[in-house]
Design a protein around this motif. Sequence first.
Motif, PDB file in Angstrom:
ATOM      1  N   LEU A 203       0.814  -1.221   0.000  1.00  0.00           N
ATOM      2  CA  LEU A 203       0.000   0.000   0.000  1.00  0.00           C
ATOM      3  C   LEU A 203       0.845   1.266   0.000  1.00  0.00           C
ATOM      4  CD1 LEU A 203      -2.810  -0.958   2.547  1.00  0.00           C
ATOM      5  CD2 LEU A 203      -2.941  -0.982   0.046  1.00  0.00           C
ATOM      6  N   ALA A 204       2.145   1.153   0.261  1.00  0.00           N
ATOM      7  CA  ALA A 204       3.013   2.335   0.351  1.00  0.00           C
ATOM      8  C   ALA A 204       2.988   3.165  -0.930  1.00  0.00           C
ATOM      9  CB  ALA A 204       4.441   1.908   0.684  1.00  0.00           C
ATOM     10  N   VAL A 205       2.716   2.533  -2.080  1.00  0.00           N
ATOM     11  CA  VAL A 205       2.698   3.269  -3.355  1.00  0.00           C
ATOM     12  C   VAL A 205       1.551   4.275  -3.413  1.00  0.00           C
ATOM     13  CG1 VAL A 205       3.778   1.360  -4.591  1.00  0.00           C
ATOM     14  CG2 VAL A 205       1.278   1.516  -4.511  1.00  0.00           C
ATOM     15  N   LEU A 206       0.598   4.177  -2.478  1.00  0.00           N
ATOM     16  CA  LEU A 206      -0.523   5.118  -2.464  1.00  0.00           C
ATOM     17  C   LEU A 206      -0.151   6.443  -1.808  1.00  0.00           C
ATOM     18  CD1 LEU A 206      -3.439   2.683  -1.553  1.00  0.00           C
ATOM     19  CD2 LEU A 206      -2.589   3.339  -3.808  1.00  0.00           C
ATOM     20  N   GLY A 207       1.089   6.554  -1.327  1.00  0.00           N
ATOM     21  CA  GLY A 207       1.618   7.825  -0.853  1.00  0.00           C
ATOM     22  C   GLY A 207       0.887   8.413   0.335  1.00  0.00           C
ATOM     23  N   GLU A 208       0.299   9.600   0.126  1.00  0.00           N
ATOM     24  CA  GLU A 208      -0.349  10.339   1.209  1.00  0.00           C
ATOM     25  C   GLU A 208      -1.782   9.888   1.474  1.00  0.00           C
ATOM     26  OE1 GLU A 208       0.919  12.587   3.232  1.00  0.00           O
ATOM     27  OE2 GLU A 208       2.900  12.507   2.297  1.00  0.00           O
ATOM     28  N   ARG A 209      -2.308   8.960   0.687  1.00  0.00           N
ATOM     29  CA  ARG A 209      -3.694   8.542   0.891  1.00  0.00           C
ATOM     30  C   ARG A 209      -3.875   7.998   2.311  1.00  0.00           C
ATOM     31  NH1 ARG A 209      -7.279   4.824  -3.276  1.00  0.00           N
ATOM     32  NH2 ARG A 209      -9.213   4.803  -2.063  1.00  0.00           N
ATOM     33  N   PRO A 210      -4.826   8.540   3.078  1.00  0.00           N
ATOM     34  CA  PRO A 210      -5.017   8.059   4.448  1.00  0.00           C
ATOM     35  C   PRO A 210      -5.502   6.606   4.477  1.00  0.00           C
ATOM     36  CG  PRO A 210      -6.072  10.191   4.113  1.00  0.00           C
ATOM     37  CD  PRO A 210      -5.709   9.666   2.753  1.00  0.00           C
ATOM     38  N   VAL A 211      -4.948   5.845   5.398  1.00  0.00           N
ATOM     39  CA  VAL A 211      -5.329   4.448   5.589  1.00  0.00           C
ATOM     40  C   VAL A 211      -5.578   4.223   7.080  1.00  0.00           C
ATOM     41  CG1 VAL A 211      -4.648   2.033   5.350  1.00  0.00           C
ATOM     42  CG2 VAL A 211      -3.942   3.704   3.617  1.00  0.00           C
ATOM     43  N   THR A 212      -6.708   3.635   7.406  1.00  0.00           N
ATOM     44  CA  THR A 212      -7.003   3.300   8.803  1.00  0.00           C
ATOM     45  C   THR A 212      -6.741   1.821   9.040  1.00  0.00           C
ATOM     46  OG1 THR A 212      -8.660   5.043   9.094  1.00  0.00           O
ATOM     47  CG2 THR A 212      -8.811   3.151  10.568  1.00  0.00           C
ATOM     48  N   LEU A 213      -5.965   1.527  10.057  1.00  0.00           N
ATOM     49  CA  LEU A 213      -5.746   0.153  10.510  1.00  0.00           C
ATOM     50  C   LEU A 213      -6.539  -0.040  11.795  1.00  0.00           C
ATOM     51  CD1 LEU A 213      -1.866  -0.316  10.109  1.00  0.00           C
ATOM     52  CD2 LEU A 213      -3.659  -0.908   8.480  1.00  0.00           C
ATOM     53  N   ALA A 214      -7.380  -1.064  11.822  1.00  0.00           N
ATOM     54  CA  ALA A 214      -8.162  -1.372  13.019  1.00  0.00           C
ATOM     55  C   ALA A 214      -7.864  -2.819  13.400  1.00  0.00           C
ATOM     56  CB  ALA A 214      -9.650  -1.184  12.758  1.00  0.00           C
ATOM     57  N   ARG A 215      -7.282  -2.999  14.572  1.00  0.00           N
ATOM     58  CA  ARG A 215      -6.881  -4.342  14.997  1.00  0.00           C
ATOM     59  C   ARG A 215      -7.493  -4.683  16.349  1.00  0.00           C
ATOM     60  NH1 ARG A 215      -2.972  -3.697  18.882  1.00  0.00           N
ATOM     61  NH2 ARG A 215      -2.643  -5.939  18.903  1.00  0.00           N
ATOM     62  N   GLU A 216      -7.737  -5.984  16.544  1.00  0.00           N
ATOM     63  CA  GLU A 216      -8.270  -6.479  17.814  1.00  0.00           C
ATOM     64  C   GLU A 216      -9.553  -5.741  18.216  1.00  0.00           C
ATOM     65  OE1 GLU A 216      -5.870  -9.107  20.160  1.00  0.00           O
ATOM     66  OE2 GLU A 216      -6.825  -9.344  18.202  1.00  0.00           O
ATOM     67  N   LEU A 217     -10.410  -5.487  17.245  1.00  0.00           N
ATOM     68  CA  LEU A 217     -11.622  -4.727  17.512  1.00  0.00           C
ATOM     69  C   LEU A 217     -12.477  -5.393  18.590  1.00  0.00           C
ATOM     70  CD1 LEU A 217     -12.635  -3.654  13.903  1.00  0.00           C
ATOM     71  CD2 LEU A 217     -11.907  -2.156  15.764  1.00  0.00           C
ATOM     72  N   THR A 218     -12.966  -4.610  19.521  1.00  0.00           N
ATOM     73  CA  THR A 218     -13.816  -4.966  20.669  1.00  0.00           C
ATOM     74  C   THR A 218     -13.067  -5.734  21.753  1.00  0.00           C
ATOM     75  OG1 THR A 218     -14.732  -7.143  20.019  1.00  0.00           O
ATOM     76  CG2 THR A 218     -15.780  -5.160  19.065  1.00  0.00           C
ATOM     77  N   GLU A 223      -7.041  -1.378  18.860  1.00  0.00           N
ATOM     78  CA  GLU A 223      -6.276  -0.212  18.425  1.00  0.00           C
ATOM     79  C   GLU A 223      -6.743   0.206  17.044  1.00  0.00           C
ATOM     80  OE1 GLU A 223      -1.624   1.261  18.664  1.00  0.00           O
ATOM     81  OE2 GLU A 223      -2.087  -0.884  18.590  1.00  0.00           O
ATOM     82  N   VAL A 224      -6.998   1.507  16.887  1.00  0.00           N
ATOM     83  CA  VAL A 224      -7.412   2.070  15.605  1.00  0.00           C
ATOM     84  C   VAL A 224      -6.546   3.284  15.327  1.00  0.00           C
ATOM     85  CG1 VAL A 224      -9.289   3.098  14.264  1.00  0.00           C
ATOM     86  CG2 VAL A 224      -9.796   1.299  15.938  1.00  0.00           C
ATOM     87  N   THR A 225      -5.882   3.301  14.183  1.00  0.00           N
ATOM     88  CA  THR A 225      -5.028   4.426  13.823  1.00  0.00           C
ATOM     89  C   THR A 225      -5.195   4.746  12.345  1.00  0.00           C
ATOM     90  OG1 THR A 225      -2.756   5.278  13.845  1.00  0.00           O
ATOM     91  CG2 THR A 225      -3.036   2.966  13.277  1.00  0.00           C
ATOM     92  N   THR A 226      -5.028   6.009  12.009  1.00  0.00           N
ATOM     93  CA  THR A 226      -5.058   6.431  10.608  1.00  0.00           C
ATOM     94  C   THR A 226      -3.707   7.052  10.276  1.00  0.00           C
ATOM     95  OG1 THR A 226      -7.443   6.813  10.657  1.00  0.00           O
ATOM     96  CG2 THR A 226      -6.198   7.868   8.890  1.00  0.00           C
ATOM     97  N   GLN A 227      -3.082   6.523   9.228  1.00  0.00           N
ATOM     98  CA  GLN A 227      -1.758   6.954   8.810  1.00  0.00           C
ATOM     99  C   GLN A 227      -1.737   7.161   7.298  1.00  0.00           C
ATOM    100  OE1 GLN A 227       0.879   7.186  11.026  1.00  0.00           O
ATOM    101  NE2 GLN A 227      -0.361   6.475  12.762  1.00  0.00           N
ATOM    102  N   PRO A 228      -0.826   7.993   6.796  1.00  0.00           N
ATOM    103  CA  PRO A 228      -0.611   8.020   5.344  1.00  0.00           C
ATOM    104  C   PRO A 228      -0.123   6.644   4.888  1.00  0.00           C
ATOM    105  CG  PRO A 228       0.505   9.860   6.437  1.00  0.00           C
ATOM    106  CD  PRO A 228       0.067   8.924   7.510  1.00  0.00           C
TER     107      PRO A 228
END
Length: 317
Positions: A203-218, A223-228
Amino acid sequence: MSASFASALDAAREAAALQHYPQGALYVVATPIGNLADITLRALHVLQMADTVACEDTRHTQSMLRAYGIDKSASQLLAVHQHNEAEAAENVVLRLQQGQRVAYVSDAGTPGVSDPGARLVVAVQSAGLRAVPLPGASSITTALSVAGAVAHSHEHGCFVFAGFLPVKNAERATVVQQQLANEPRCVVLLEAPHRISELAQALAVLGERPVTLARELTKQFEEVTTQPAHALTAWLAGSPQRSRGEFVVLLHPVPVAADDSESLRVLRLLLQELPLKTAVRLAADISGASRNVLYDTALGWKRNGTGQSGAGDDAAD
């Protein structure tokens, strides 16, 4: 049974028992994706009442049922998973034709979306029998609800579900570059912990496009984070804990390309006197244009040296 669920079973009977539950019907039941308390009262009632509980993993489901204080014999549990779904569906149809109520659950969440269940439902409906949905937990909608990735005010205020990408690196890279990079809507992906690093690299080729990672939900370590997109690998490497657990990955919508409109003229004028964020906010208020689009446009001007900013650093805003 945990004592905390004893009252839940009583509440389920009180709230749901008077509703109609036809015989000879398949009940597609959503179950928790981690937190056992996320079961619905109607699900508890149907799981108690069902003559058969069809499931991905009988041991996992038996453990879940016992946690709620629901006792089913081994003969009442029927394995229906991705490797036997077509054959097992015939068994389910036969039981329904005999007048049984059959509940189907996946290992977690809503069946038939990213888990088995779709072929089972088709077989049941093709036999002229009824499939009844019992809504509940879903990792997809859970992640979407806290990502801010689907906004009705955005031109692309919807999402597409892509699920798991190909396992092989070359095939995964092709999908990302030729399909996802050009998809303007929010894209929902799923990934296992042992492949999340490879997905982040792709996904790194998408550059600045925001991506949210959501892990171990509930779960406890949710943890939920949004990063480029280009920063995902570094974020994952920041802690060994960050690569653990099942992931929902959301690619945020691509900003709509701006044109040489009045909003851009206003933005250019404001950038001569104001910090970038202030200029963007005012330009959006004045012109009605998307703030996200104007912000991305201003950043592009700044990187290319084609915009002017008379107020220096954004930090002052």
